[in-house]
Design an enzyme around this catalytic site. Structure first.
Site, PDB file in Angstrom:
ATOM      1  N   TRP A 500       0.811  -1.217   0.000  1.00  0.00           N
ATOM      2  CA  TRP A 500       0.000   0.000   0.000  1.00  0.00           C
ATOM      3  C   TRP A 500       0.846   1.271   0.000  1.00  0.00           C
ATOM      4  O   TRP A 500       0.335   2.349   0.282  1.00  0.00           O
ATOM      5  CB  TRP A 500      -0.929  -0.011   1.218  1.00  0.00           C
ATOM      6  CG  TRP A 500      -1.734  -1.256   1.311  1.00  0.00           C
ATOM      7  CD1 TRP A 500      -2.953  -1.506   0.741  1.00  0.00           C
ATOM      8  CD2 TRP A 500      -1.354  -2.460   2.004  1.00  0.00           C
ATOM      9  NE1 TRP A 500      -3.355  -2.776   1.031  1.00  0.00           N
ATOM     10  CE2 TRP A 500      -2.400  -3.400   1.804  1.00  0.00           C
ATOM     11  CE3 TRP A 500      -0.251  -2.841   2.763  1.00  0.00           C
ATOM     12  CZ2 TRP A 500      -2.362  -4.680   2.350  1.00  0.00           C
ATOM     13  CZ3 TRP A 500      -0.206  -4.127   3.294  1.00  0.00           C
ATOM     14  CH2 TRP A 500      -1.253  -5.022   3.094  1.00  0.00           C
ATOM     15  N   ASP A 501       2.141   1.170  -0.289  1.00  0.00           N
ATOM     16  CA  ASP A 501       3.027   2.336  -0.274  1.00  0.00           C
ATOM     17  C   ASP A 501       3.072   2.971   1.115  1.00  0.00           C
ATOM     18  O   ASP A 501       3.023   4.180   1.271  1.00  0.00           O
ATOM     19  CB  ASP A 501       2.563   3.361  -1.305  1.00  0.00           C
ATOM     20  CG  ASP A 501       3.604   4.455  -1.565  1.00  0.00           C
ATOM     21  OD1 ASP A 501       4.775   4.237  -1.202  1.00  0.00           O
ATOM     22  OD2 ASP A 501       3.232   5.507  -2.095  1.00  0.00           O
ATOM     23  N   MET A 502       3.202   2.137   2.138  1.00  0.00           N
ATOM     24  CA  MET A 502       3.250   2.609   3.518  1.00  0.00           C
ATOM     25  C   MET A 502       4.689   2.839   3.987  1.00  0.00           C
ATOM     26  O   MET A 502       5.036   2.541   5.135  1.00  0.00           O
ATOM     27  CB  MET A 502       2.542   1.612   4.449  1.00  0.00           C
ATOM     28  CG  MET A 502       1.062   1.502   4.224  1.00  0.00           C
ATOM     29  SD  MET A 502       0.194   3.036   4.680  1.00  0.00           S
ATOM     30  CE  MET A 502      -1.517   2.534   4.391  1.00  0.00           C
ATOM     31  N   LYS A 528       2.283   6.486   7.677  1.00  0.00           N
ATOM     32  CA  LYS A 528       1.153   6.734   6.793  1.00  0.00           C
ATOM     33  C   LYS A 528      -0.130   6.083   7.298  1.00  0.00           C
ATOM     34  O   LYS A 528      -1.223   6.608   7.085  1.00  0.00           O
ATOM     35  CB  LYS A 528       1.468   6.248   5.378  1.00  0.00           C
ATOM     36  CG  LYS A 528       2.488   7.094   4.641  1.00  0.00           C
ATOM     37  CD  LYS A 528       2.666   6.617   3.211  1.00  0.00           C
ATOM     38  CE  LYS A 528       3.635   7.498   2.437  1.00  0.00           C
ATOM     39  NZ  LYS A 528       3.790   7.051   1.039  1.00  0.00           N
TER      40      LYS A 528
END
Length: 823
Positions: A500-502, A528
């Site tokens: 999730w692009d965390m 995030k």
């Protein structure tokens, strides 16, 4: 004939209103059927029938139209209160249109042709009651604040923190204030009592304006330094400007004259930014040379010199450059500048510059460079690098490299793809391709001898089927390295198998906090997903408890999801979204957002990416991004600016992804070359371009560090500069950029979508003052003491291309009126 003609004219308005209602009803009926089929609310289907019948009855000049609409408006009010209570911004799309139409139906030009000549008639009275109740509901909602938390952190104002004061000396010498990343200054001239007197004292323009060939995300995210009697500003195109702190007059300017790497333009680059530079003053430290390693052959030593040390090192590298700025450029260089004159330091690297492409391998234009300033500690300048998201599985390494701050020789390298071997690699070797990178800002504890890396991910973000064990270990967390050797001392992951692009965007804040077991040296990492992880920075063990919670399952073929995800007890993670949380200006676009919501896969945070399309909430910007949080080490308070914006992502099979268009890192089809799927990403918006989720979208909040409780939280910012009509409606908007805190008990934040620098009381979060900026302030401000004895607050106002805020090239300084520091 005259009578019949007059009657025809009097029926024109009711017929026109009836036609509008009929069309509205038809649209809602069609949408309502679709929504109910997806498992959503039945209200819109029933409302479509009610509104449509009202319209047909009006066209037929039946007074039953008034009765029916009165019943509909009353039922809509009850339904709205049941769904969202007295929440003004949630009530607007549900009731505002029907309230206005109810008033229209009560106008004499509408009701009289229906035979309703007096307001006392039963149908008019019924509609009047429904309108009044809807209006009273709206009025009552003005006195409620369902999303706020009211409280006060009651703690006496601190005495002078000698350790912090000695380190800063009225300056702002590092990106985060100091190397600890607290974003705090002990200066206390500005207080809650006098901050309302702040005024703009000077304004400077850098001249670095985004050009037509620049990336859409050309941003002024710079936090200037104040040290060595000067202000140092970095512009999006990597220019460094020294200013007089009291007047804003330019002292010198350095332009690296960027190589575009792409046919004389920056087209194709993901973004263009410079968050800052690093300052170094020679104190006699020297890093141990590391040239004569087994990986460097005799021919290379011969090229360097008999002893393997470049000729420049044999000079006196700091004699003419004792005070330095280290500048990372967008064309992948690390440049050392004389902080006094702005000239390149000839004894550093190759005549003042290091080529950071060495040992990196190939990459597309703009695909690798350092957007954030390096850290300087123990005589080393330590730097990571940004890697373009979702370009391919064959991206440059995320290696961290430590160079001697005086002569620029490479002392150690830490590559998360080869984490145990930190000896500099050979000239013709390449670091591990596509290993997790560290694009943000490091924090340093020089006494412990540790540097803390907020880690990103192995590309691509939304598919991890071929990630290596090393990538799985070091992604999306904080890793502590020994400053002198680069060896791993501990690592703590905050998202398992991140899809999730965390990545951890914010610089960790190092602060000693009071606990039941005494004072502990802590690291606070904002993330995030909204959790703020509080760790013992000596060991990486949790100080505030962290729990593993069950996560949704069901990744696409060839990938997997982690069974659980870590969740800190100190968190600003949002509640799960539901259909009732969808928003709009009218019932129609709210209904369309509900349809879109029900069409996506969504099982809460960590819903896996899917071919169907998944809702990602929090979205790519996260609850906290690179701005991080601020901490007051004396009052033991943290100041945070959480934001809440949902995104969507949809995996696209390889053959379809290859034909798609990429717009930016967060728009269009992300190619993910080498993976079986590309991905379509974007903000979760309505057809009108507004967020589909209801406001507030941004807050300010205060945390008591002694008990890790959120004591106060208030929505923050207006839509003045992002709405079609510039109305300062206090909806609570996201802020991209961090806050700062001061010894005077005042916090400052400039990153909201409206163009203001705001001041807040740190004890209760009340807004004390705001200053209008000439452009967007999507950065972190700073504060310092001038030679005139005044405390200045300074912000760079250059806007942000991706957020659509007004762009510019301004540096703006504020202070109390000269001679006025009264409380």
């Amino acid at each position: 004939m005259k009578t019949r003609g007059a009657l025809s004219k009097t029926r024109l308005l009711p017929s026109l209103v009836g036609l509008i209602l009929t069309l509205l009803g038809l649209a809602m009926l069609i949408g309502g059927i679709k929504l109910s089929q997806l498992g959503g609310s039945w209200y819109y289907l029933i409302a479509g029938i009610g509104v449509g019948l009202t319209g047909l009855l009006l066209i037929a000049a039946r007074r039953a139209a008034i009765w029916l609409f009165a019943l509909f408006l009353l039922a809509s009010t009850v339904w709205s209160l049941r769904e969202v209570g007295l929440d003004w911004w949630q009530l607007v799309p549900r009731l505002a249109m029907w309230f206005v139409l109810g008033i229209v139906l009560l106008l004499p030009w509408v009701r009289r042709p229906l035979g309703i000549t007096r307001m006392k008639s039963a149908s008019a009275a019924a509609l009047s009651i429904a309108v009044v109740l809807a209006g009273l509901t709206a009025v009552a909602s003005q006195f409620t604040h369902p999303h706020d938390v009211d409280g006060t952190i009651t703690r006496d104002a601190p005495g002078q923190n000698d350790a912090v004061a000695d380190t800063m000396n009225g300056d702002w010498p590092s990106y985060g204030g100091t190397e600890r990343g607290q974003r705090y200054s002990p200066l206390d001239q500005i207080t809650p009592q006098n901050v309302g007197k702040l005024e703009e004292v000077w304004r400077y323009r850098t001249g670095d304006i985004p050009g037509p060939d620049d990336p859409s995300e050309t941003t002024a995210e710079n936090t200037p330094l104040k040290v060595n009697g000067k202000l140092y500003v970095c512009t999006p195109h990597s220019q460094v400007i020294a200013l007089d702190p009291d007047s804003g007059n330019e002292l010198w300017r350095f332009d690296p004259k960027l190589s575009t790497q792409s046919a004389d333009s920056f087209k194709g680059w993901a973004h263009m930014t410079c968050r800052g530079v690093a300052y170094y003053e020679d104190d006699g430290d020297a890093a141990e040379p590391a040239y004569a390693s087994a990986d460097v052959d005799a021919s290379e030593n011969a090229a360097n010199g008999d002893d393997g040390i470049p000729a420049s090192v044999e000079d006196e590298p700091t004699a003419t450059c004792p005070r330095r700025l280290f500048l990372p450029t967008a064309d992948t260089r690390l440049i050392a500048l004389n902080a006094d004159t702005g000239e390149m330091c000839p004894g550093f690297g190759d005549n003042g510059s290091i080529d950071l492409t060495q040992n990196i391998g190939s990459f597309t234009a703009g695909g690798y460079y350092s957007t954030s300033p390096p850290s300087v500690a123990h005589g080393l300048v330590i730097i990571g690098g940004h890697v373009t998201d979702n370009e391919s599985t064959n991206e440059p390494s995320g290696v961290i490299r430590a160079y001697d701050a005086k002569d620029g020789h490479l002392v150690w390298n830490w590559d998360s793809g080869n984490p145990d071997e930190t000896t500099p690699i050979g000239f013709d070797e390449t670091y591990t391709r596509n290993s997790p990178n560290m694009w943000s800002v490091m924090s340093v504890d020089s006494e412990l001898g540790l540097i803390y890396l907020p880690m990103g991910n192995q590309m691509p973000d939304q598919w991890g089927g071929n990630r290596t064990p090393e990538a799985g270990k070091y992604s999306a967390g904080v890793t502590a390295l020994d400053i002198d050797t680069g060896q791993v001392r501990w690592t703590h992951q905050f998202t398992h198998h991140d899809l999730w692009d965390m990545d951890v965007g914010g610089q960790p804040s190092l602060v000693d906090i009071q606990t039941d077991e005494g004072v502990k040296p802590a690291l606070m990492a904002s993330t995030k997903q909204g959790s703020i992880y509080v760790l013992d920075r000596r060991t990486g063990e949790a100080i505030v408890p962290i729990h593993e919670i069950e996560a949704p399952q069901g990744a696409v073929e060839g990938d997997r999801t982690a069974a659980t995800q870590p969740h800190s007890e100190l968190n600003f993670s949002p509640d799960m979204l539901h259909g009732k949380d969808m928003w709009g200006v009218t019932p129609l676009d709210q209904m369309l957002c509900r349809i879109q919501f029900q069409s996506l896969r969504y099982e809460g945070m960590y819903t896996p990416p899917s071919l169907q399309g998944s809702l990602v909430y929090p979205g790519n910007f996260g609850v906290f991004d690179w701005g991080g949080i601020a901490v007051d080490p004396e009052r033991q308070i943290a100041f945070a600016s959480p934001a809440y914006m949902a995104f969507t992502s949809q995996l696209v099979p390889r053959e379809q992804a290859d034909g798609g268009e990429r717009i930016s890192e967060t728009e269009g089809v992300q190619p993910n070359a080498g993976a079986p799927y590309g991905v379509i990403m974007g903000a979760f918006l309505s057809r009108l371009g507004l967020p589909c989720q209801a406001p507030p979208w941004g807050y300010v909040a205060g945390v008591d560090l002694n008990n890790h409780q959120t004591v106060w939280q208030h929505k923050n910012g207006t839509v003045r500069d992002s709405a079609p009509v510039p109305m300062p409606l206090p909806m609570g908007v996201p802020a991209l950029g961090g806050p700062i805190m001061t010894g005077g008990g005042v916090a400052f934040l400039s990153g909201t979508l409206d163009q203001y620098l705001r001041a807040y009381d740190v004890t209760n979060g009340s807004e004390l003052w705001k200053g209008r900026l000439p452009a967007g302030g999507q950065t972190t401000p700073m504060t310092y003491e001038g030679q005139d004895g005044r405390q200045y607050v300074l912000v760079m106002a250059g806007g942000h291309g991706s957020l659509g805020t007004k762009q510019g090239d301004y540096v703006v300084a504020y202070a109390l009126p000269e001679g006025d520091d009264s409380n």
